[in-house]
Design a protein around this motif. Structure first.
Motif, PDB file in Angstrom:
ATOM      1  N   MET A 209       0.835  -1.201   0.000  1.00 46.98           N
ATOM      2  CA  MET A 209       0.000   0.000   0.000  1.00 46.98           C
ATOM      3  C   MET A 209       0.873   1.255   0.000  1.00 46.98           C
ATOM      4  O   MET A 209       0.651   2.194  -0.774  1.00 46.98           O
TER       5      MET A 209
ATOM      6  N   SER B 252      -9.180   5.008  -5.318  1.00 45.51           N
ATOM      7  CA  SER B 252      -8.325   3.959  -4.750  1.00 45.51           C
ATOM      8  C   SER B 252      -8.544   2.604  -5.402  1.00 45.51           C
ATOM      9  O   SER B 252      -7.703   1.716  -5.281  1.00 45.51           O
TER      10      SER B 252
ATOM     11  N   THR C 207      -6.622  -3.511   3.658  1.00 40.16           N
ATOM     12  CA  THR C 207      -6.538  -2.562   2.543  1.00 40.16           C
ATOM     13  C   THR C 207      -7.728  -1.601   2.564  1.00 40.16           C
ATOM     14  O   THR C 207      -7.565  -0.381   2.434  1.00 40.16           O
TER      15      THR C 207
ATOM     16  N   TYR D 130      -6.637   2.372   3.389  1.00 42.36           N
ATOM     17  CA  TYR D 130      -6.495   3.323   2.278  1.00 42.36           C
ATOM     18  C   TYR D 130      -7.120   4.673   2.640  1.00 42.36           C
ATOM     19  O   TYR D 130      -6.699   5.729   2.173  1.00 42.36           O
TER      20      TYR D 130
END
Lengths: 232, 259
Positions: B144, B169, B236, B240
């Motif tokens: 990431m 994203s 994730t 994000y």
């Protein structure tokens, strides 16, 4: 008459006390040394960053009053690096309109036409494109949203003379047809600045050092810094 | 049954360690000390865990299993959170994700009668699930940082076209989750063909017929696969958001500069 864009005493992390207003139908050149704040100013205009002080108005209305997605579709940015998404040229062109369901299959061919790329390029993968072609696709991708104002950060830097002429011609047409109400154009090419913008802003160290009619300030610069910059 | 490994045989294993140490010395790899330290540390940890497990297996299942699972999840959290330094609430989030995934998998095992609620079954199998979740989370966080650093211009391009942080994203989330899952996907493809997996090997060495051993291996392999994908996905999707503020702007994160 209300200004198209009115930047009122704006300061941010990289900019200090920026005052700038432009009327409808104007192309504004932003010139100055690297790191002078030109790109930062563009980022403020479509709220990719917000000022710490001051306010930016669009036709008299604070841009903070406009819904974010709508504002960014209305004030389109083309970055210095093409920053294309993985996939095909068509994937890139339809990205913006698809967010609002506004993509039509005929749009791709029209957009490629506007940047003088063959229609066969629609299905081409972006990895296969040259630097100049990528830049033109990035420009077409911004046009796909039908923006009212264009923020252009050195969009012709990777193009050959013929394609620079083509993009400049397209920019003129967009202004003259009133499809686009105004443009801010960062350029390092002084001859391009003379051709394009009626108004020129010289920025250095996060400040506007000098601004005025292009002909006037590029032929009779008042400040030492601009004189020096034009010599270089 | 496999023959017992005597203390003398164990001691002779020192020769196995002397080979890489010698090679490191001959080729000036500078790893001799590290090899010796890692080997010693590994042996001591395993000896301690052997005694600890013996003790835990003697306790009532609820107590023994709870203690060990808590230790495993906590250690895994500390280890994985090193990769996420700089993010807010990193330890708490990782703890909840690892513990949540482990509890879900455990519920499936027990619910479908795959294993008994006994320390000698739950602890080793949970260890594999937790360990693999920890690795997947570490990979996801590392990836990431890399993706948001390298792909910053593309994210800005997406935002400038009117995309929300979630939409922008999407361009990277797929790549991050994929990167975290790839080692497991590849491992599953060649499972049993290149090397016999650890659990199956252990059972076969312990005298369990191979056809019986593969049943456990299938359960654990698919459980690991599930936990890895869930862990990577949760991490994730949660982390994000820390790259954006509520004005749909990319925020400058210090750790992205470092990766």
């Amino acid at each position: 008459m209300v200004d198209l864009i009115d930047v009122q005493a704006v300061s941010s992390e990289r900019l200090t006390n920026i005052h700038l207003s432009i009327e409808e139908g104007t192309i504004v050149n932003l010139i100055g040394p690297s790191g002078g704040g030109k790109s930062s100013l563009l980022m403020l205009l479509n709220r990719l960053e917000d000022p710490l002080e001051g306010e930016i108005l669009y036709k008299g209305e604070p841009i903070t009053n406009i819904e974010l997605g709508k504002l960014r579709r209305m004030i389109g940015l083309v970055q210095q690096t093409a920053a294309l998404f993985e996939g095909t040229v068509e994937d890139n062109l339809k990205y913006g309109p698809s967010l609002t369901g506004a993509w039509g299959s005929a749009m791709g061919r029209d957009l490629l036409d506007q940047v003088s790329l063959p229609q066969t390029y629609l299905q081409k993968y972006v990895d296969e494109l040259s630097g100049g072609e990528k830049q033109r696709v990035a420009f077409a991708r911004a046009l796909a949203n039908k923006p009212r104002i264009l923020l252009l950060d050195e969009v012709t830097s990777a193009l050959d003379v013929r394609n620079v002429e083509c993009i400049e011609q397209r920019l003129y047409e967009l202004i003259e047809s009133k499809k686009v109400e105004g443009m801010f154009m960062v350029t390092h090419d002084i001859s391009q600045a003379k051709r394009m913008g009626s108004h020129t802003v010289f920025m250095s160290e996060g400040k506007i050092v000098e601004q005025g009619e292009t002909k006037e300030i590029l032929t009779h610069p008042e400040t030492t810094r601009l004189k020096q910059f034009l010599k270089e | 049954m496999a023959p017992e490994i005597s203390n003398a045989s164990m001691f002779l294993l020192i020769f196995f360690v002397l080979i890489p140490i010698s090679l490191s010395y001959i080729y000036a790899l500078g790893l001799s000390r590290s090899i010796a330290w890692s080997s010693l540390r590994g042996v001591v940890q395993l000896v301690l865990i052997g005694y600890l497990l013996t003790y835990l297996f003697s306790l009532p299942p609820v107590i023994g299993i709870s203690i060990m699972l808590m230790v495993m999840v906590t250690v895994a959290t500390f280890h994985a959170s090193k990769k996420g330094s700089g993010f807010p609430y990193v330890r708490s989030i990782i703890f909840v994700v690892i513990a949540g995934v482990e509890l879900l998998v455990l519920a499936m095992w027990l619910g479908f009668d795959m294993i008994e609620f006994a320390p000698d079954q739950v602890i080793p199998m949970s260890g594999m699930v937790i360990g693999n979740s920890m690795v997947a989370i570490g990979l996801a966080l590392e990836r990431m940082k890399h993706e948001f650093n390298e792909g910053k211009d593309r994210i800005i391009a997406a935002l400038s076209l009117g995309a929300s942080p979630k939409q922008a994203s999407q361009l990277l989330i797929r790549k991050i989750v994929k990167a975290a899952m790839i080692p497991n996907v590849d491992g599953l493809k060649t499972i049993g063909l290149v090397q016999l997996p650890g659990m199956m090997t252990g059972l076969i060495l312990g005298g369990v017929p191979p056809v019986e051993a593969i049943r456990y291996q299938i359960v654990i392999s698919l459980s690991i696969f599930t936990s890895v994908s869930l862990s990577a996905m949760f991490i994730t999707v949660i982390f994000y958001r820390f790259y954006f503020n509520d004005r749909w702007q990319l925020v400058k994160r210090k750790e992205t500069q470092e990766s």
